[in-house]
Scaffold this motif. Sequence first.
Motif, PDB file in Angstrom:
ATOM      1  N   GLY A   1       0.804  -1.211   0.000  1.00 49.67           N
ATOM      2  CA  GLY A   1       0.000   0.000   0.000  1.00 49.67           C
ATOM      3  C   GLY A   1       0.837   1.261   0.000  1.00 49.67           C
ATOM      4  O   GLY A   1       0.528   2.228  -0.691  1.00 49.67           O
ATOM      5  N   TYR A   2       1.928   1.280   0.789  1.00 51.91           N
ATOM      6  CA  TYR A   2       2.739   2.488   0.857  1.00 51.91           C
ATOM      7  C   TYR A   2       3.495   2.723  -0.446  1.00 51.91           C
ATOM      8  O   TYR A   2       3.786   3.865  -0.805  1.00 51.91           O
ATOM      9  N   VAL A   3       3.812   1.657  -1.187  1.00 47.86           N
ATOM     10  CA  VAL A   3       4.481   1.827  -2.481  1.00 47.86           C
ATOM     11  C   VAL A   3       3.496   2.396  -3.502  1.00 47.86           C
ATOM     12  O   VAL A   3       3.857   3.274  -4.304  1.00 47.86           O
ATOM     13  N   PHE A   4       2.243   1.952  -3.470  1.00 46.41           N
ATOM     14  CA  PHE A   4       1.245   2.520  -4.378  1.00 46.41           C
ATOM     15  C   PHE A   4       0.993   3.979  -4.048  1.00 46.41           C
ATOM     16  O   PHE A   4       0.828   4.814  -4.947  1.00 46.41           O
ATOM     17  N   LEU A   5       0.965   4.317  -2.762  1.00 44.01           N
ATOM     18  CA  LEU A   5       0.826   5.726  -2.385  1.00 44.01           C
ATOM     19  C   LEU A   5       2.010   6.537  -2.916  1.00 44.01           C
ATOM     20  O   LEU A   5       1.836   7.642  -3.434  1.00 44.01           O
ATOM     21  N   GLY A   6       3.215   5.982  -2.816  1.00 43.78           N
ATOM     22  CA  GLY A   6       4.383   6.658  -3.382  1.00 43.78           C
ATOM     23  C   GLY A   6       4.267   6.830  -4.887  1.00 43.78           C
ATOM     24  O   GLY A   6       4.676   7.862  -5.437  1.00 43.78           O
ATOM     25  N   THR A   7       3.696   5.847  -5.574  1.00 42.33           N
ATOM     26  CA  THR A   7       3.476   5.960  -7.022  1.00 42.33           C
ATOM     27  C   THR A   7       2.532   7.109  -7.330  1.00 42.33           C
ATOM     28  O   THR A   7       2.774   7.912  -8.243  1.00 42.33           O
ATOM     29  N   ALA A   8       1.435   7.218  -6.567  1.00 36.41           N
ATOM     30  CA  ALA A   8       0.481   8.304  -6.791  1.00 36.41           C
ATOM     31  C   ALA A   8       1.105   9.665  -6.480  1.00 36.41           C
ATOM     32  O   ALA A   8       0.859  10.648  -7.197  1.00 36.41           O
ATOM     33  N   ILE A   9       1.925   9.741  -5.436  1.00 35.00           N
ATOM     34  CA  ILE A   9       2.569  11.009  -5.089  1.00 35.00           C
ATOM     35  C   ILE A   9       3.594  11.391  -6.148  1.00 35.00           C
ATOM     36  O   ILE A   9       3.744  12.572  -6.494  1.00 35.00           O
ATOM     37  N   ALA A  10       4.331  10.405  -6.690  1.00 38.72           N
ATOM     38  CA  ALA A  10       5.285  10.695  -7.769  1.00 38.72           C
ATOM     39  C   ALA A  10       4.562  11.251  -8.990  1.00 38.72           C
ATOM     40  O   ALA A  10       5.051  12.175  -9.654  1.00 38.72           O
ATOM     41  N   ALA A  11       3.375  10.702  -9.301  1.00 37.97           N
ATOM     42  CA  ALA A  11       2.581  11.241 -10.410  1.00 37.97           C
ATOM     43  C   ALA A  11       2.131  12.668 -10.108  1.00 37.97           C
ATOM     44  O   ALA A  11       2.180  13.547 -10.977  1.00 37.97           O
ATOM     45  N   ALA A  12       1.688  12.919  -8.853  1.00 40.14           N
ATOM     46  CA  ALA A  12       1.290  14.277  -8.468  1.00 40.14           C
ATOM     47  C   ALA A  12       2.464  15.242  -8.554  1.00 40.14           C
ATOM     48  O   ALA A  12       2.308  16.393  -8.983  1.00 40.14           O
ATOM     49  N   LEU A  13       3.656  14.772  -8.175  1.00 37.82           N
ATOM     50  CA  LEU A  13       4.850  15.625  -8.264  1.00 37.82           C
ATOM     51  C   LEU A  13       5.140  16.003  -9.711  1.00 37.82           C
ATOM     52  O   LEU A  13       5.459  17.165 -10.006  1.00 37.82           O
ATOM     53  N   ALA A  14       4.995  15.040 -10.630  1.00 34.60           N
ATOM     54  CA  ALA A  14       5.201  15.338 -12.045  1.00 34.60           C
ATOM     55  C   ALA A  14       4.193  16.364 -12.541  1.00 34.60           C
ATOM     56  O   ALA A  14       4.519  17.257 -13.340  1.00 34.60           O
ATOM     57  N   ILE A  15       2.950  16.258 -12.063  1.00 35.79           N
ATOM     58  CA  ILE A  15       1.917  17.238 -12.461  1.00 35.79           C
ATOM     59  C   ILE A  15       2.304  18.635 -11.985  1.00 35.79           C
ATOM     60  O   ILE A  15       2.187  19.619 -12.735  1.00 35.79           O
ATOM     61  N   TRP A  16       2.759  18.752 -10.743  1.00 33.31           N
ATOM     62  CA  TRP A  16       3.146  20.066 -10.208  1.00 33.31           C
ATOM     63  C   TRP A  16       4.339  20.643 -10.961  1.00 33.31           C
ATOM     64  O   TRP A  16       4.410  21.847 -11.199  1.00 33.31           O
ATOM     65  N   LEU A  17       5.283  19.792 -11.345  1.00 34.81           N
ATOM     66  CA  LEU A  17       6.470  20.287 -12.047  1.00 34.81           C
ATOM     67  C   LEU A  17       6.148  20.752 -13.456  1.00 34.81           C
ATOM     68  O   LEU A  17       6.854  21.606 -14.022  1.00 34.81           O
ATOM     69  N   ARG A  18       5.084  20.214 -14.031  1.00 28.11           N
ATOM     70  CA  ARG A  18       4.794  20.462 -15.444  1.00 28.11           C
ATOM     71  C   ARG A  18       3.641  21.427 -15.660  1.00 28.11           C
ATOM     72  O   ARG A  18       3.222  21.626 -16.791  1.00 28.11           O
ATOM     73  N   THR A  19       3.095  22.001 -14.592  1.00 32.13           N
ATOM     74  CA  THR A  19       1.994  22.952 -14.752  1.00 32.13           C
ATOM     75  C   THR A  19       2.365  24.267 -14.083  1.00 32.13           C
ATOM     76  O   THR A  19       3.044  24.272 -13.051  1.00 32.13           O
TER      77      THR A  19
END
Length: 310
Positions: A292-310
């Motif tokens: 579960g914590y690895v999937f949460l990290g996957t979702a946060i990494a995706a959110a980080l990419a969104i913040w960097l690219r917008t």
Amino acid sequence: MGRSDLSDAEWERLRPFLPVSNRHCGRWRDHQQVIDGILHRVRTGVQWRDLPERSGPCKTVYERHRLWSADGTWERLLQQVQAAADAAGEIDWDISVDSTIVRAHQHPAGARTDPPPAPGSKGGPKGRTPGRDTLAEPARPPGGGGAGGEGLGRSRGGFTSKLHLSADGRCRPLSLVVTPGQRADCTQFKPVLEKIRVPRPGLGRPRKKPDSLAADRAYSNDPVREYLRRRGIRHTIPEKSDSQAARLRKGSRGGRPPGFAEDRYKKRNTVERAINRLKQFRAVATRYDKRGYVFLGTAIAAALAIWLRT
């Protein structure tokens, strides 16, 4: 350069916040190469062993992602990028809250329940072949579990997880929580808001309180409204029809109806659009991570990419 790789400008925004030392296994491999490999996997959903050669050893990429998911590094990176955006006045603090179901692949089933090895030991339990699924598991951070600790459950969609999130007015995730798919939205309202933590430059407490909040009827209950009133957060949540009927039956004893700003509620689509952005990453749209914590990290990494690219 791959489609998932960070541009030079995005890398320069992220680089100052990356950890500079590794207390676990000596020197870090190049951060940029490994992060590009992680983002490639998050975007495409491929197995770790199928990463392109430019990402380096797949075990190194996976281990970096697993470690950063466990010790909260991904979450701290997201908070620091949010802090830089807030200092520049680029965050719209009229936020919205919602959740989305994530269908789990068959690979996450059957997570091992063995206890982690003693500090300083190497490898996993005896009798198991060391590998990517038999590595010592660090302590799980809050927000990545649920029933059984892995955020997996049964719902109408079958074997699922649920991703609860808040988003700012520009459709970017502010905080995320993972639970089993059958978990009610309102039960995670407080954890989602408590995880909003945007540091301020210099001294001072991080910002945790939005200007206003919008949510749908799934969050319309007395504990949620009382929590928002206690924190002094203006909110727009429509009243459920059965609650409205019960209040009307009581007459004057039923109290006044909760305030509702229709124009503000129309802007709740920002969280729906944030969910759509997250699910452009295939490893978020379908859960492949066993823990579960690895999937949460996957979702946060995706959110980080969104913040960097917008």
